[in-house]
Write a protein that holds these residues in place. Structure first.
Motif, PDB file in Angstrom:
ATOM      1  N   GLY A  82      12.302  -6.734  29.417  1.00  0.00           N
ATOM      2  CA  GLY A  82      11.751  -5.468  29.859  1.00  0.00           C
ATOM      3  C   GLY A  82      10.608  -5.552  30.847  1.00  0.00           C
ATOM      4  O   GLY A  82       9.941  -4.534  31.095  1.00  0.00           O
ATOM      5  N   ARG A  83      10.398  -6.720  31.449  1.00  0.00           N
ATOM      6  CA  ARG A  83       9.279  -6.870  32.399  1.00  0.00           C
ATOM      7  C   ARG A  83       9.632  -7.948  33.421  1.00  0.00           C
ATOM      8  O   ARG A  83      10.451  -8.820  33.140  1.00  0.00           O
ATOM      9  CB  ARG A  83       7.992  -7.266  31.654  1.00  0.00           C
ATOM     10  N   PRO A  84       9.003  -7.913  34.604  1.00  0.00           N
ATOM     11  CA  PRO A  84       9.260  -8.965  35.584  1.00  0.00           C
ATOM     12  C   PRO A  84       8.548 -10.257  35.189  1.00  0.00           C
ATOM     13  O   PRO A  84       7.403 -10.237  34.731  1.00  0.00           O
ATOM     14  CB  PRO A  84       8.689  -8.393  36.886  1.00  0.00           C
ATOM     15  N   VAL A  85       9.231 -11.363  35.348  1.00  0.00           N
ATOM     16  CA  VAL A  85       8.672 -12.684  35.068  1.00  0.00           C
ATOM     17  C   VAL A  85       8.838 -13.533  36.326  1.00  0.00           C
ATOM     18  O   VAL A  85       9.938 -13.644  36.862  1.00  0.00           O
ATOM     19  CB  VAL A  85       9.375 -13.367  33.877  1.00  0.00           C
ATOM     20  N   ASP A  86       7.758 -14.134  36.802  1.00  0.00           N
ATOM     21  CA  ASP A  86       7.832 -14.987  37.987  1.00  0.00           C
ATOM     22  C   ASP A  86       8.369 -16.355  37.609  1.00  0.00           C
ATOM     23  O   ASP A  86       7.734 -17.106  36.858  1.00  0.00           O
ATOM     24  CB  ASP A  86       6.453 -15.139  38.634  1.00  0.00           C
ATOM     25  N   LEU A  87       9.521 -16.691  38.161  1.00  0.00           N
ATOM     26  CA  LEU A  87      10.170 -17.965  37.852  1.00  0.00           C
ATOM     27  C   LEU A  87      10.112 -18.948  39.021  1.00  0.00           C
ATOM     28  O   LEU A  87      10.500 -20.102  38.869  1.00  0.00           O
ATOM     29  CB  LEU A  87      11.633 -17.733  37.460  1.00  0.00           C
ATOM     30  N   GLY A  88       9.669 -18.484  40.186  1.00  0.00           N
ATOM     31  CA  GLY A  88       9.549 -19.362  41.343  1.00  0.00           C
ATOM     32  C   GLY A  88       8.104 -19.723  41.576  1.00  0.00           C
ATOM     33  O   GLY A  88       7.472 -20.370  40.744  1.00  0.00           O
ATOM     34  N   ALA A  89       7.565 -19.322  42.720  1.00  0.00           N
ATOM     35  CA  ALA A  89       6.147 -19.566  42.992  1.00  0.00           C
ATOM     36  C   ALA A  89       5.298 -18.962  41.881  1.00  0.00           C
ATOM     37  O   ALA A  89       5.624 -17.905  41.330  1.00  0.00           O
ATOM     38  CB  ALA A  89       5.769 -18.973  44.343  1.00  0.00           C
ATOM     39  N   SER A  90       4.199 -19.641  41.558  1.00  0.00           N
ATOM     40  CA  SER A  90       3.361 -19.197  40.443  1.00  0.00           C
ATOM     41  C   SER A  90       2.251 -18.249  40.873  1.00  0.00           C
ATOM     42  O   SER A  90       1.793 -17.417  40.086  1.00  0.00           O
ATOM     43  CB  SER A  90       2.732 -20.408  39.751  1.00  0.00           C
ATOM     44  N   TYR A  91       1.822 -18.371  42.119  1.00  0.00           N
ATOM     45  CA  TYR A  91       0.698 -17.585  42.630  1.00  0.00           C
ATOM     46  C   TYR A  91       0.593 -17.878  44.117  1.00  0.00           C
ATOM     47  O   TYR A  91       1.359 -18.679  44.668  1.00  0.00           O
ATOM     48  CB  TYR A  91      -0.609 -17.969  41.922  1.00  0.00           C
ATOM     49  N   PHE A  92      -0.359 -17.270  44.770  1.00  0.00           N
ATOM     50  CA  PHE A  92      -0.644 -17.652  46.151  1.00  0.00           C
ATOM     51  C   PHE A  92      -2.144 -17.596  46.393  1.00  0.00           C
ATOM     52  O   PHE A  92      -2.892 -16.954  45.651  1.00  0.00           O
ATOM     53  CB  PHE A  92       0.107 -16.773  47.160  1.00  0.00           C
TER      54      PHE A  92
END
Length: 308
Positions: free
Chosen positions: A48-58
């Protein structure tokens, strides 16, 4: 194809290139084989929510990129996350390290790619088989830009620009617990000398919603053993995470995603490659692999193509 520039690859570098080309008054089209733009700015809706699976941050430390980031921040698309990460040794001992401010996206980093694509002609689910100077799959395409890892570019032509740079794989694991079992100030952690885990992010902290979700990046060595079936990496990596963070219970749900070409081992040092009819950009260009490098490489190439 009736355009001045065709960009193959809809990640942040390709989109930055296309925007700069369009701002310079030329026509441009972006082709991407995925269902959505973003490339390694990858967010997937899990639980039910977006999860970042690629880049972690910028990180933002470039004047041109700063303007883009400021626009994202003003519209609530990006937020400062933390300037403090832990470094965890193989025994689970943590050392707190200060560094630059890392930025995150409340709706997932892919939302930033979607924003960059606004106003561009983008064709998703478009698989390119062959590129040559000024041509894509045998059709006139104007100046052609390859905005992708070198090994992927090598599938499209014989001598791929940047194809001699080695790329490492990563398997990203999303782990959801019913409640948090780690300190509230963990934020993220680089892991030293562990055979299975290289980085851990508190995704609830990163996203700002407090969800009890960790995203774990494997080492390249662990990823290579599981590229054919990423889910088989979950048991050994979960064991490592529980040991490193001293968590005494298993997560309620897990998910694994494979990145065959997650990050370049080195970079070219040049901001981009430009040759007549066929150019390249991405995070393997420039001085270090990073989101800001990918954006800067594409932006600089786009300006060069537009004669800015």
């Amino acid at each position: 194809m009736g355009v001045d520039v065709t960009v193959v690859g809809g990640g942040i570098s390709g989109l930055a290139c296309a925007r700069a080309v369009q701002a310079g008054g030329l026509s441009v089209r972006v082709l991407d084989r995925g269902r959505r733009v973003g490339g390694r700015l990858a967010s997937r809706t899990l639980w039910g929510r977006p999860v970042d699976l690629g880049a972690s941050y910028f990180v933002s430390d470039d004047s041109d990129f700063d303007d883009v980031v400021a626009g994202w921040a003003d519209r609530g698309l990006a937020r400062p996350w933390t300037d403090t990460f832990a470094v965890i040794d193989a025994d689970g001992e943590q050392t707190i390290k200060k560094g630059p401010v890392r930025w995150a996206a409340p709706r997932g980093l892919r939302s930033l790619a979607v924003d960059l694509a606004e106003g561009l002609e983008v064709r998703t689910e478009h698989t390119v088989e062959r590129v040559d100077p000024y041509r894509v799959d045998g059709h006139d395409a104007g100046e052609v830009v390859l905005a992708m890892p070198g090994p992927q570019a090598a599938r499209l032509l014989t001598a791929a620009p940047g194809g001699d740079i080695e790329w490492e794989p990563v398997i990203a694991l999303a782990l959801r617990w019913d409640s948090r079992h780690w300190p509230s100030d963990l934020h993220g952690a680089f892991v030293d000398a562990d055979p299975d885990v290289s980085f851990i992010a508190d995704d609830g902290d990163r996203r700002g919603d407090g969800a009890a979700v960790l995203v774990v990046h494997t080492t390249a060595e662990r990823a290579r053993r599981h590229l054919d079936d990423p889910a088989t990496a979950i048991p050994p990596v979960l064991d490592a995470v529980r040991r490193l963070l001293r968590i005494d219970t298993d997560p309620a749900e897990t998910f694994a995603h494979r990145w065959t070409f997650a990050r370049p081992v080195g970079t070219t040092g040049a901001p981009f490659l430009r040759t007549p009819g066929l150019s390249a950009c991405g995070d393997a260009w420039g001085d270090r692999a990073a989101v800001r490098t990918a954006w800067g490489s594409g932006h600089a190439l786009g300006r060069a193509l537009a004669g800015a």
